[in-house]
Design an enzyme around this catalytic site. Structure first.
Site, short mmCIF file in Angstrom:
data_model
loop_
_atom_site.label_atom_id
_atom_site.label_comp_id
_atom_site.label_asym_id
_atom_site.label_seq_id
_atom_site.Cartn_x
_atom_site.Cartn_y
_atom_site.Cartn_z
CB THR A 17 -0.94 -0.02 1.23
OG1 THR A 17 -1.78 -1.16 1.11
CG2 THR A 17 -1.80 1.21 1.32
CE1 TYR A 30 -6.04 -0.21 -0.06
CE2 TYR A 30 -3.95 -0.49 -1.21
CZ TYR A 30 -4.76 -0.72 -0.11
OH TYR A 30 -4.28 -1.47 0.92
CB THR A 96 0.87 -3.41 6.39
OG1 THR A 96 -0.45 -3.48 5.84
CG2 THR A 96 1.44 -2.02 6.20
CG ASP A 97 -2.25 -7.43 4.14
OD1 ASP A 97 -2.54 -6.59 5.02
OD2 ASP A 97 -2.93 -7.60 3.11
CE LYS A 169 -2.62 -4.67 8.44
NZ LYS A 169 -2.75 -4.68 6.97
CD GLU A 285 0.38 -28.85 27.25
OE1 GLU A 285 -0.32 -27.98 27.78
OE2 GLU A 285 -0.04 -29.62 26.37
N1 ASP Z 1 -2.67 -5.62 0.99
C1 ASP Z 1 -1.61 -4.67 1.24
C2 ASP Z 1 -0.29 -5.42 1.24
O1 ASP Z 1 0.02 -6.08 2.20
C3 ASP Z 1 -1.85 -3.99 2.54
C4 ASP Z 1 -0.85 -2.95 2.92
O2 ASP Z 1 0.21 -2.82 2.38
O3 ASP Z 1 -1.18 -2.17 3.87
O4 ASP Z 1 0.42 -5.37 0.27
#
Ligand code: ASP
Length: 329
Positions: A17, A30, A96-97, A169, A285
């Site tokens: 993103t 997007y 971010t994923d 995340k 455990e």
């Molecule tokens: N779907 C995107 C990715 O991981 C989400 C992001 O970058 O925030 O490439």
């Protein structure tokens, strides 16, 4: 794109993103991974970041598609930048994923001689309130700091610096989408300031694992009420070398699933108990020894999977030896 300052940083772009485009400042949908690195560096060139940035496009993907095909050239490019005397630090832009998996994999397989900072954004580049510029400027601040070296791979999101081992995340929306566990962030950053308040996880600068292009198959079994042994068995194939259970609570699972996984462990498949809870510490455990199971400690399932893949690739398959590595890296 460049400045007169001598701090030279290498920027390796993989998409996400942070390089996404919506086509409108207020659109919800997007496409991730649209802006190329040259255009991106042009975009940040006006910020007066005080570093000389040279960029390289490794991929331009949504990080849902991240995996060995991109990790291989990315790792090679970072190793090259580390060996380049003129380069002071490395920034990786990433979706971010799956950012936490890439950051942890790099952390385990790279020397800590120079800062390596992974950064992303939650909003596409043409959105109102785009957080990517701020995060990128913060990443430049961190990657330029000699004190960032030796701390292992760092993640910069939302004015915070996280160690790769801790970061995950936790939200699907909003700019404060990352948190650390078991430690929170280890630094606070703005484009103009950087304050460290956490010690590094890393002991020494050498890479903990050799890089390999051949990561063995490790599956994640997500535990839930009503999970039965048959559906777990359907996830496991002939090539499966390891299983990470995203367990209930502290790594628990239905009895029938436990029995099926004990059978797998007896057949030489490494079985790690992690937790599906967000902040899940899973200790050993008493039955783990007889079952041949390994406790993930503070690693979430997706990070436990990365560590297990590297251990298996290194020929470490005895549960006690694997447990030692989960106890201490
Ligand atoms: N779907 C995107 C990715 O991981 C989400 C992001 O970058 O925030 O490439």
């Amino acid at each position: 794109m460049t400045s007169t300052n001598s701090t030279r940083l290498t920027v390796l772009a993989t998409g996400g993103t942070i390089a996404g485009i919506a086509g409108s400042a207020i659109a919800k949908d997007y496409r991730a991974g649209e802006i190329g690195i040259d255009d991106y560096l042009e975009k940040v060139g006006g910020l007066g970041l005080g570093a000389e940035l040279s960029g390289r496009q490794i991929a331009n993907i949504d990080s849902a598609d991240m995996g060995p095909g991109v990790w291989n050239p990315l790792h090679a490019a970072i190793a090259e930048a580390m060996a380049d005397d003129g380069c002071r630090g490395i920034i990786v832009t990433h979706g971010t994923d799956t950012l936490e998996e890439t950051a942890f994999l790099l952390d385990l397989t790279l020397a800590a001689d120079k800062p390596v900072v992974v950064v992303g954004a939650m909003r596409p580049a043409d959105a109102v309130g785009y957080d990517g510029l701020r995060n990128f400027a913060n990443a430049v601040r961190v990657a330029s700091d000699p004190d960032a070296a030796g701390r292992g791979v760092l993640v910069v999101m939302g004015d915070r610096v996280f160690a790769a081992r801790d970061v995950r995340k936790v939200r699907t929306r909003g700019t404060e989408a990352f948190r650390g566990f078991p430690r929170e962030s280890i630094g606070l950053v703005t484009p103009a300031s950087l304050e460290w308040f956490g010690a590094p996880w890393r002991q020494g600068r050498a890479a903990a694992f050799r890089w390999t292009t051949d990561l063995p198959e490790v599956v994640i079994v997500y535990a839930h009420a009503g999970l039965d042994a048959a559906s777990v068995r359907r996830q496991i194939g002939d090539a499966t070398r390891g299983i990470v259970v995203a367990g209930l609570g502290e790594g628990n699972m239905p009895e029938a699933v436990r029995t099926a996984l004990v059978e797998q462990a007896r057949n030489g498949v490494a079985v790690v108990r992690a937790s599906r809870t967000d902040e899940g510490l899973v200790d050993r455990e008493p039955e783990d020894r007889d079952n041949g199971f390994i406790a993930a400690r503070a690693l979430n399932p997706q990070k436990a999977r990365v560590l297990l893949q590297l251990l298996l690739a290194d020929g470490i398959s005895d549960p006690a030896a694997i447990q030692q590595k989960f106890d201490r890296r």
